[in-house]
Scaffold this motif. Structure first.
Motif, mmCIF file in Angstrom:
data_model
loop_
_atom_site.group_PDB
_atom_site.id
_atom_site.type_symbol
_atom_site.label_atom_id
_atom_site.label_comp_id
_atom_site.label_asym_id
_atom_site.label_seq_id
_atom_site.Cartn_x
_atom_site.Cartn_y
_atom_site.Cartn_z
ATOM 1 N N UNK A 21 -27.658 -1.447 -17.000
ATOM 2 C CA UNK A 21 -26.935 -1.141 -18.236
ATOM 3 C C UNK A 21 -26.577 0.339 -18.357
ATOM 4 N N UNK A 22 -27.152 1.176 -17.525
ATOM 5 C CA UNK A 22 -26.857 2.609 -17.579
ATOM 6 C C UNK A 22 -26.063 3.103 -16.374
ATOM 7 N N UNK A 23 -25.736 2.233 -15.473
ATOM 8 C CA UNK A 23 -24.996 2.633 -14.276
ATOM 9 C C UNK A 23 -23.517 2.800 -14.582
ATOM 10 N N UNK A 24 -22.898 3.742 -13.919
ATOM 11 C CA UNK A 24 -21.460 3.961 -14.016
ATOM 12 C C UNK A 24 -20.822 3.067 -12.960
ATOM 13 N N UNK A 25 -20.036 2.113 -13.397
ATOM 14 C CA UNK A 25 -19.497 1.120 -12.471
ATOM 15 C C UNK A 25 -18.452 1.683 -11.508
ATOM 16 N N UNK A 26 -17.778 2.749 -11.895
ATOM 17 C CA UNK A 26 -16.742 3.282 -11.026
ATOM 18 C C UNK A 26 -17.144 4.607 -10.366
ATOM 19 N N UNK A 27 -18.449 4.846 -10.233
ATOM 20 C CA UNK A 27 -18.916 6.073 -9.575
ATOM 21 C C UNK A 27 -18.514 6.039 -8.103
ATOM 22 N N UNK A 28 -18.016 7.151 -7.574
ATOM 23 C CA UNK A 28 -17.582 7.150 -6.174
ATOM 24 C C UNK A 28 -18.758 6.984 -5.217
ATOM 25 N N UNK A 29 -18.532 6.241 -4.162
ATOM 26 C CA UNK A 29 -19.531 6.036 -3.116
ATOM 27 C C UNK A 29 -19.005 6.664 -1.839
ATOM 28 N N UNK A 30 -19.849 7.404 -1.161
ATOM 29 C CA UNK A 30 -19.475 8.044 0.087
ATOM 30 C C UNK A 30 -20.378 7.535 1.199
ATOM 31 N N UNK A 31 -19.897 7.656 2.420
ATOM 32 C CA UNK A 31 -20.666 7.185 3.568
ATOM 33 C C UNK A 31 -21.914 8.032 3.772
ATOM 34 N N UNK A 32 -23.011 7.346 4.117
ATOM 35 C CA UNK A 32 -24.228 8.052 4.497
ATOM 36 C C UNK A 32 -24.042 8.630 5.894
ATOM 37 N N UNK A 33 -24.691 9.738 6.157
ATOM 38 C CA UNK A 33 -24.654 10.355 7.477
ATOM 39 C C UNK A 33 -25.656 9.626 8.361
ATOM 40 N N UNK A 34 -25.212 9.127 9.497
ATOM 41 C CA UNK A 34 -26.112 8.480 10.450
ATOM 42 C C UNK A 34 -26.526 9.438 11.554
ATOM 43 N N UNK A 35 -25.578 10.246 12.000
ATOM 44 C CA UNK A 35 -25.828 11.191 13.078
ATOM 45 C C UNK A 35 -25.551 12.595 12.556
ATOM 46 N N UNK A 36 -26.586 13.406 12.489
ATOM 47 C CA UNK A 36 -26.443 14.735 11.890
ATOM 48 C C UNK A 36 -25.705 15.683 12.830
ATOM 49 N N UNK A 37 -24.703 16.410 12.307
ATOM 50 C CA UNK A 37 -23.902 17.306 13.154
ATOM 51 C C UNK A 37 -24.614 18.624 13.463
ATOM 52 N N UNK A 38 -24.085 19.337 14.431
ATOM 53 C CA UNK A 38 -24.561 20.679 14.761
ATOM 54 C C UNK A 38 -24.251 21.614 13.597
ATOM 55 N N UNK A 39 -24.975 22.726 13.484
ATOM 56 C CA UNK A 39 -24.720 23.650 12.371
ATOM 57 C C UNK A 39 -23.358 24.318 12.490
#
Length: 135
Positions: A21-39
């Motif tokens: 009941x408190x969630x924003x239904x249209x909040x943007x979702x982004x992909x999780x990082x699976x493989x961390x990049x170099x700095x």
């Protein structure tokens, strides 16, 4: 004066405080990082060290999204500036200190910010009401 900053949905899920009941239904979702990049190449030794230590841990915790890489880069850059001044025996300004602490908090790197997130494991307690009536 502003109120408390909203907690990210994935952190609510980890903490067990998600309420439909408190969630924003249209909040943007982004992909999780699976493989961390170099700095990023512009980071010095201190910034790159933080990037390489912190990033993989955030990936393992499944909380780092693609868009978070920019804030992580900013944190690592602020950290390298802090370390540079510390090594030179210089004090940081109050604004720099506040900004660095705010970035640490964004990634759950302070004691107060870690209390908001749990590992998802059920706590053992002598309080029979600790599980909200679930047996």
């Amino acid at each position: 004066m502003r109120g408390r900053k909203p907690t990210a949905p994935h952190l609510k899920l980890l903490a067990g405080t998600t309420r439909p009941d408190r969630e924003v239904s249209d909040a943007p979702q982004f992909d999780l990082i699976d493989e961390f990049p170099s700095p990023p190449q512009h980071l010095n030794v201190d910034g790159a060290e933080m990037w390489n230590r912190l990033g993989p841990q955030l990936v393992m915790a499944r909380v780092l999204q693609v868009v978070d890489l920019y804030a992580l880069e900013q944190l690592c850059y602020a950290w390298e500036r802090f370390r540079k001044k510390a090594k030179a025996g210089m004090d940081i300004t109050a604004a720099e200190d506040t900004a660095l602490k705010a970035l640490f908090s964004e990634f759950g790197m302070t004691a107060a910010s870690r209390r908001k997130v749990s590992s998802g494991e059920e706590k053992k307690s002598g309080n029979r009401f600790a599980r909200n009536g679930k047996r």
